[in-house]
Design a protein around this motif. Sequence first.
Motif, PDB file in Angstrom:
ATOM      1  N   GLY A  52     -74.101 -26.381  30.816  1.00  0.00           N
ATOM      2  CA  GLY A  52     -72.800 -26.571  31.454  1.00  0.00           C
ATOM      3  C   GLY A  52     -72.471 -25.405  32.352  1.00  0.00           C
ATOM      4  N   ARG A  53     -71.294 -25.454  32.947  1.00  0.00           N
ATOM      5  CA  ARG A  53     -70.860 -24.376  33.825  1.00  0.00           C
ATOM      6  C   ARG A  53     -70.452 -23.182  32.984  1.00  0.00           C
ATOM      7  N   GLY A  54     -71.053 -22.037  33.281  1.00  0.00           N
ATOM      8  CA  GLY A  54     -70.847 -20.865  32.445  1.00  0.00           C
ATOM      9  C   GLY A  54     -69.633 -20.051  32.811  1.00  0.00           C
ATOM     10  N   ALA A  55     -68.921 -20.442  33.855  1.00  0.00           N
ATOM     11  CA  ALA A  55     -67.767 -19.656  34.285  1.00  0.00           C
ATOM     12  C   ALA A  55     -66.850 -20.548  35.099  1.00  0.00           C
ATOM     13  N   GLY A  56     -65.775 -19.955  35.590  1.00  0.00           N
ATOM     14  CA  GLY A  56     -64.836 -20.703  36.421  1.00  0.00           C
ATOM     15  C   GLY A  56     -63.534 -20.943  35.681  1.00  0.00           C
ATOM     16  N   ALA A  57     -62.445 -21.036  36.450  1.00  0.00           N
ATOM     17  CA  ALA A  57     -61.110 -21.159  35.875  1.00  0.00           C
ATOM     18  C   ALA A  57     -61.006 -22.366  34.945  1.00  0.00           C
ATOM     19  N   LEU A  58     -61.471 -23.530  35.394  1.00  0.00           N
ATOM     20  CA  LEU A  58     -61.245 -24.743  34.605  1.00  0.00           C
ATOM     21  C   LEU A  58     -62.254 -24.927  33.472  1.00  0.00           C
ATOM     22  N   PRO A  59     -63.569 -24.731  33.695  1.00  0.00           N
ATOM     23  CA  PRO A  59     -64.486 -24.841  32.550  1.00  0.00           C
ATOM     24  C   PRO A  59     -64.124 -23.853  31.444  1.00  0.00           C
ATOM     25  N   THR A  60     -63.863 -22.599  31.814  1.00  0.00           N
ATOM     26  CA  THR A  60     -63.507 -21.617  30.790  1.00  0.00           C
ATOM     27  C   THR A  60     -62.136 -21.946  30.210  1.00  0.00           C
ATOM     28  N   GLY A  61     -61.219 -22.384  31.080  1.00  0.00           N
ATOM     29  CA  GLY A  61     -59.891 -22.783  30.605  1.00  0.00           C
ATOM     30  C   GLY A  61     -59.971 -23.947  29.624  1.00  0.00           C
ATOM     31  N   SER A  62     -60.914 -24.872  29.863  1.00  0.00           N
ATOM     32  CA  SER A  62     -61.117 -25.998  28.949  1.00  0.00           C
ATOM     33  C   SER A  62     -61.467 -25.499  27.548  1.00  0.00           C
ATOM     34  N   ALA A  63     -62.330 -24.482  27.494  1.00  0.00           N
ATOM     35  CA  ALA A  63     -62.721 -23.925  26.193  1.00  0.00           C
ATOM     36  C   ALA A  63     -61.551 -23.206  25.535  1.00  0.00           C
ATOM     37  N   VAL A  64     -60.765 -22.478  26.322  1.00  0.00           N
ATOM     38  CA  VAL A  64     -59.603 -21.772  25.770  1.00  0.00           C
ATOM     39  C   VAL A  64     -58.621 -22.780  25.167  1.00  0.00           C
ATOM     40  N   VAL A  65     -58.304 -23.824  25.928  1.00  0.00           N
ATOM     41  CA  VAL A  65     -57.321 -24.799  25.433  1.00  0.00           C
ATOM     42  C   VAL A  65     -57.904 -25.584  24.252  1.00  0.00           C
ATOM     43  N   GLY A  66     -59.221 -25.823  24.268  1.00  0.00           N
ATOM     44  CA  GLY A  66     -59.859 -26.442  23.104  1.00  0.00           C
ATOM     45  C   GLY A  66     -59.611 -25.615  21.845  1.00  0.00           C
ATOM     46  N   ASP A  67     -59.728 -24.294  21.976  1.00  0.00           N
ATOM     47  CA  ASP A  67     -59.442 -23.409  20.841  1.00  0.00           C
ATOM     48  C   ASP A  67     -57.974 -23.456  20.449  1.00  0.00           C
ATOM     49  N   VAL A  68     -57.099 -23.491  21.441  1.00  0.00           N
ATOM     50  CA  VAL A  68     -55.661 -23.546  21.133  1.00  0.00           C
ATOM     51  C   VAL A  68     -55.364 -24.808  20.316  1.00  0.00           C
ATOM     52  N   VAL A  69     -55.973 -25.932  20.702  1.00  0.00           N
ATOM     53  CA  VAL A  69     -55.761 -27.177  19.963  1.00  0.00           C
ATOM     54  C   VAL A  69     -56.312 -27.039  18.542  1.00  0.00           C
ATOM     55  N   ASP A  70     -57.480 -26.418  18.422  1.00  0.00           N
ATOM     56  CA  ASP A  70     -58.087 -26.221  17.113  1.00  0.00           C
ATOM     57  C   ASP A  70     -57.164 -25.398  16.203  1.00  0.00           C
ATOM     58  N   VAL A  71     -56.643 -24.327  16.736  1.00  0.00           N
ATOM     59  CA  VAL A  71     -55.718 -23.484  15.980  1.00  0.00           C
ATOM     60  C   VAL A  71     -54.451 -24.274  15.643  1.00  0.00           C
ATOM     61  N   ALA A  72     -53.987 -25.065  16.617  1.00  0.00           N
ATOM     62  CA  ALA A  72     -52.771 -25.863  16.387  1.00  0.00           C
ATOM     63  C   ALA A  72     -52.973 -26.871  15.263  1.00  0.00           C
ATOM     64  N   ARG A  73     -54.169 -27.464  15.200  1.00  0.00           N
ATOM     65  CA  ARG A  73     -54.434 -28.406  14.091  1.00  0.00           C
ATOM     66  C   ARG A  73     -54.313 -27.678  12.752  1.00  0.00           C
ATOM     67  N   ASN A  74     -54.798 -26.440  12.712  1.00  0.00           N
ATOM     68  CA  ASN A  74     -54.680 -25.673  11.470  1.00  0.00           C
ATOM     69  C   ASN A  74     -53.223 -25.355  11.158  1.00  0.00           C
ATOM     70  N   ILE A  75     -52.441 -25.081  12.196  1.00  0.00           N
ATOM     71  CA  ILE A  75     -51.015 -24.814  11.963  1.00  0.00           C
ATOM     72  C   ILE A  75     -50.352 -26.063  11.377  1.00  0.00           C
ATOM     73  N   LEU A  76     -50.664 -27.213  11.979  1.00  0.00           N
ATOM     74  CA  LEU A  76     -50.041 -28.465  11.521  1.00  0.00           C
ATOM     75  C   LEU A  76     -50.431 -28.800  10.086  1.00  0.00           C
ATOM     76  N   HIS A  77     -51.654 -28.426   9.691  1.00  0.00           N
ATOM     77  CA  HIS A  77     -52.128 -28.755   8.340  1.00  0.00           C
ATOM     78  C   HIS A  77     -52.146 -27.552   7.408  1.00  0.00           C
ATOM     79  N   ASP A  78     -51.565 -26.462   7.870  1.00  0.00           N
ATOM     80  CA  ASP A  78     -51.524 -25.250   7.047  1.00  0.00           C
ATOM     81  C   ASP A  78     -52.927 -24.893   6.540  1.00  0.00           C
ATOM     82  N   SER A  79     -53.890 -24.941   7.443  1.00  0.00           N
ATOM     83  CA  SER A  79     -55.280 -24.698   7.028  1.00  0.00           C
ATOM     84  C   SER A  79     -55.927 -23.565   7.815  1.00  0.00           C
ATOM     85  N   SER A  80     -55.116 -22.590   8.227  1.00  0.00           N
ATOM     86  CA  SER A  80     -55.668 -21.462   8.985  1.00  0.00           C
ATOM     87  C   SER A  80     -56.740 -20.758   8.169  1.00  0.00           C
TER      88      SER A  80
END
Lengths: 439, 439
Positions: free
Chosen positions: B298-326
């Motif tokens: 995949g694309r190893g850099a760039g605002a949107l590819p890297t941003g996609s990974a950042v927001v993917g992590d934010v969603v992952d963390v958010a799922r843990n917040i919603l389920h109290d599973s940090s």
Amino acid sequence: MQTIHVGLIGLGTVGTGVVQILQQQADLIAGRLGARLVLKRVATRHPERARAVQLPAAQLTGDAMEVLQDPEIAIVVELIGGYEPARTYLLTALQQGKHVVTANKALLARHGRELFQTATALRRDIGFEASVGGGIPIIRTIKEGFVANQFLSISCIINGTTNYILSKMSDQGQDFQDVLREAQALGYAEADPSFDVDGIDAAQKIALLASLAFGSWVPSEAIYTEGITGVSQLDIAYARELGYRVKLLAMAKMAGSHLDVRVHPALVAADSWLANINGVYNAISLRGDKVGRNMLIGRGAGALPTGSAVVGDVVDVARNILHDSSGRVPPQAYQDHSLQDVPLQDMDEVVCKYYLRFQVADQPRVLAAIAGILGEHAISLESVLQKGREHVPGAPVSVVMMTHEARERSIRKALLAIATLPTILGKTMRLRVEETEEE
Amino acid sequence: MQTIHVGLIGLGTVGTGVVQILQQQADLIAGRLGARLVLKRVATRHPERARAVQLPAAQLTGDAMEVLQDPEIAIVVELIGGYEPARTYLLTALQQGKHVVTANKALLARHGRELFQTATALRRDIGFEASVGGGIPIIRTIKEGFVANQFLSISCIINGTTNYILSKMSDQGQDFQDVLREAQALGYAEADPSFDVDGIDAAQKIALLASLAFGSWVPSEAIYTEGITGVSQLDIAYARELGYRVKLLAMAKMAGSHLDVRVHPALVAADSWLANINGVYNAISLRGDKVGRNMLIGRGAGALPTGSAVVGDVVDVARNILHDSSGRVPPQAYQDHSLQDVPLQDMDEVVCKYYLRFQVADQPRVLAAIAGILGEHAISLESVLQKGREHVPGAPVSVVMMTHEARERSIRKALLAIATLPTILGKTMRLRVEETEEE
């Protein structure tokens, strides 16, 4: 350290792989998970297979209900395949309060909606990473890794049997039937190969991937599906000469307000990523609106690659058990109220380039007649390939044409008209050309 | 629907991408996550950048503490790069009870252990998918998808700048300096390119991947690191003639009781998967003992590819917040008590094939003298390439030798001895050959 009990139904190829992995990686997995996974009970109708994996007789049973009703078992792994009793087993397990993991893409393609809804209603997890692409982490990537993306397209080589056959036909100039027999002898193809070579397996898999990516349930029977039995050595050779390889592609993409999902052999540029996926490897190329194009490659089948995905799911479910977070990621990647019903695009509306091979009489003006009819249907040509006349006089000659982009409906109508020409001496071969350039 | 507030520190390339994604995909993400992510506050020293992404002034601040101390913000995204104040910001966020997401591989390579331990102790999540391979879901694949595997090896093309330069040198026959200038003009290389071209960036990334895969912290400064500045057009052309491409590889594998981790240019077979990863693409090839070989591209850099990974992590963390599973998945993929200290292998012990290019006087017996010294060090030759005599008399001639497998120590000693030959007229080029065949 906490213990989580796992039950297994089915001790075939993948089941045996799962048992081996749970046995051999017990410490490794405990060190990563923070709990021990213990395989408590295995239901199989073939207890003799247990010897290969050293399962004590006490762990074995011929009765799946002994797994499904064991109160200690928290996760049930279903690896018997087929529709029934697999469906009943999974529903029973969920109703018994257990989480489930399956590799059964046929079952999911047909009854996935029911299983997903049941799991969601009961707040139980259903893992199915192993159902598509063997060990390739594609389900996880669609549901979690690329969660921030609107998916634009998925193109994949997702059936190992057909990819093995087409690779061999291409590399060794052998005919379909010969390679098929060889693949059967090697265990790469079933005795009845129709499920694979007719594209049904690929259709079930792309139906599932599209359902997750686009949040709309795609029934696999509704997908345009064309297998590889019609692909001849001649077409592979012509394609090669034109700079292409022939692959069985499974594709899904948004086309306006419709979903364009289909399975068929296609010409892909020889220097594209997908063209170089050979043998038993699978590859899934995904395009997201933010992440751009990604491709995942790996072994699409086999006891251990598929077993790796099954146990990966078991660990995922176990983490939810440990943190009481079951249902953390919805089975179909979307919350129920966000699922949609996007209609499938009619095949007649598809637009792409086409490879056409005509078998014609070796006479003047044949080419002009064909090109004339194509022109009447607004189909223009990119290139024409006609081989020298080293053939038996009177026998048909092959003429290959590559069109510019055209609509499937126009091609279909044009080919019907061309078939009525007296100079057409055989069935015309029509293959679609898929552009998957790397941007 | 529940709302989860996100704070962002840093509005550079990736930060801007993250803001765009959170704005444009708000509904899509809510439909998948089951909660709304709201970007509450953005700290930046460059408020003018906010115009490009239409951030109202009220959301902006020049003071990172306003993000770190906002009680409503549950997830802090750090995208300022560098060691300080990034480290302090992340530690402060964790201490304030917030979860964190970062794309900062340099910081993690140096202070990852401290950050991981702090997050674990405080039961907070730290997401860092975006730190390696842009949008490629490699961290998730190592930590979760392949959790059932002992990793055997990781080989990757993981620095876009050097891959762009080597691809261009190979395709267009240009010299390093020319391509570098071009890459700088296009924004693919920094004004000071040393971080990329000397292999430091790749070393930090492979250090992180190896630490996760093998459960042993790998300090990036301890990794053998060789950049691409010494690779000449001549070597690329010779490699091509021998059926290889030159790539900057970052590798990690178990070698007995040691970890063999290194970054250097290498010859890879022209028909291997890695050889065909060109331009700004990254690729990570992983071998697990169960899953076999997989590759992610995949694309190893760039605002949107890297941003996609950042927001993917934010969603992952958010799922843990919603389920109290940090803390559901430990930051380094292993539970703390299961982490090990595996020593790194000495570079002298590495065994591989070598490409050697000598610049010699155009005299008889030169080849024999070189081969003789190699033989004394038990190094045998696979092939020798010497070009015709279309050169200026008296000027050095290039002789290329491909060895069979040899130990680095032997090669080093042999090259020292060869350097003393009076017929050697310049520095000898030594490149390693990596076999990454597809099984």
